[in-house]
Scaffold this active site. Sequence first.
Site, PDB file in Angstrom:
ATOM      1  CE  LYS A 258     -19.260  41.411  24.259  1.00  0.00           C
ATOM      2  NZ  LYS A 258     -19.714  41.804  22.921  1.00  0.00           N
TER       3      LYS A 258
ATOM      4  CG  ASP B  14     -21.997  44.501  21.397  1.00  0.00           C
ATOM      5  OD1 ASP B  14     -21.219  45.476  21.436  1.00  0.00           O
ATOM      6  OD2 ASP B  14     -21.751  43.411  21.940  1.00  0.00           O
TER       7      ASP B  14
ATOM      8  CB  ALA C   8     -21.660  40.155  16.423  1.00  0.00           C
TER       9      ALA C   8
ATOM     10  CG  PHE D   2      -9.654  50.258  18.711  1.00  0.00           C
ATOM     11  CD1 PHE D   2      -8.399  50.767  18.405  1.00  0.00           C
ATOM     12  CD2 PHE D   2     -10.062  49.085  18.102  1.00  0.00           C
ATOM     13  CE1 PHE D   2      -7.572  50.114  17.496  1.00  0.00           C
ATOM     14  CE2 PHE D   2      -9.241  48.430  17.192  1.00  0.00           C
ATOM     15  CZ  PHE D   2      -7.992  48.942  16.890  1.00  0.00           C
TER      16      PHE D   2
END
Length: 281
Positions: free
Chosen positions: A70, A104, A131, A20
């Site tokens: 990452k 994040d 996360a 997105f």
Amino acid sequence: MITGSTNIVALIGHPVEHSFSPPMHNAAFQKLDMDWAYVAFDVNPNNLKSAVEGAKALNIKGFNVTIPHKIDVMEFLDEIDEVADLIGAVNTIDFKSMKGYNTDGIGAVKAIEEVTPIKNRNVVVAGAGGASRAISFYIAKYGAESLTILNRNVEKAQNLAGDVMDSGLIGEVKSDSISKIGDYVDEADILVDTTPIGMHPHVNDAAIVEAGQMHEDLVVFDAVYNPNETVLIKEALKAGAKPVYGIKMLLYQGAESFEIWTGKKAPVDEMERALRQTLDL
């Protein structure tokens, strides 16, 4: 319109087609009348080094980095932001300095701080994956009183709790099994869910905490943004607790990346409008 003078930023990952980020960032560039464009590149892990070198050669201004790159991308950078280094992963690269950041965690704390300050609060984090790691370090950095990390694999929770404690950013970090979450929520000010429970298409999963276990002063943040109203958020609303939606983390991590690349204040309202339109909210 893309011209010979257009500045390019991009997302790299594998896969990337469901991201997105392009609509959100391109709406921001359009709003500020900037000659920039955001695109997405599917980069096979075997081609990661050549993708970074190629981008540098092509004068690309910045990358967002998603799964599975990452961690591995860090070896190709000249500098890592202090908290990104503690987290051990980056999701944003500024090619001006070849520096890596992790936005994040900052995205999550900014979303939570729309509702309540983190400073001096007791925070419970469900999950101990990537996360959770990013968010936990930022919760510590923003001055939480205590942090409790809960996970099915208790050893993973213990390891993450130890790493956060060793950072010196916070005085108290505990860990336990996620099966005992009800015992901890009662004393918590903020509950953060970093697990994939309730993520589309598993929208009918059982919530990790039910309304009856929550109190009205509890702030409940779910990192899942599809669907917008997850099973956990529904339980929070039933309990009269204060919800924080995952879309806000997506928004603020994107805004932080935007500001790193451009040096300009992100048009957050326009970025949120584009996100909601893309997610059909």
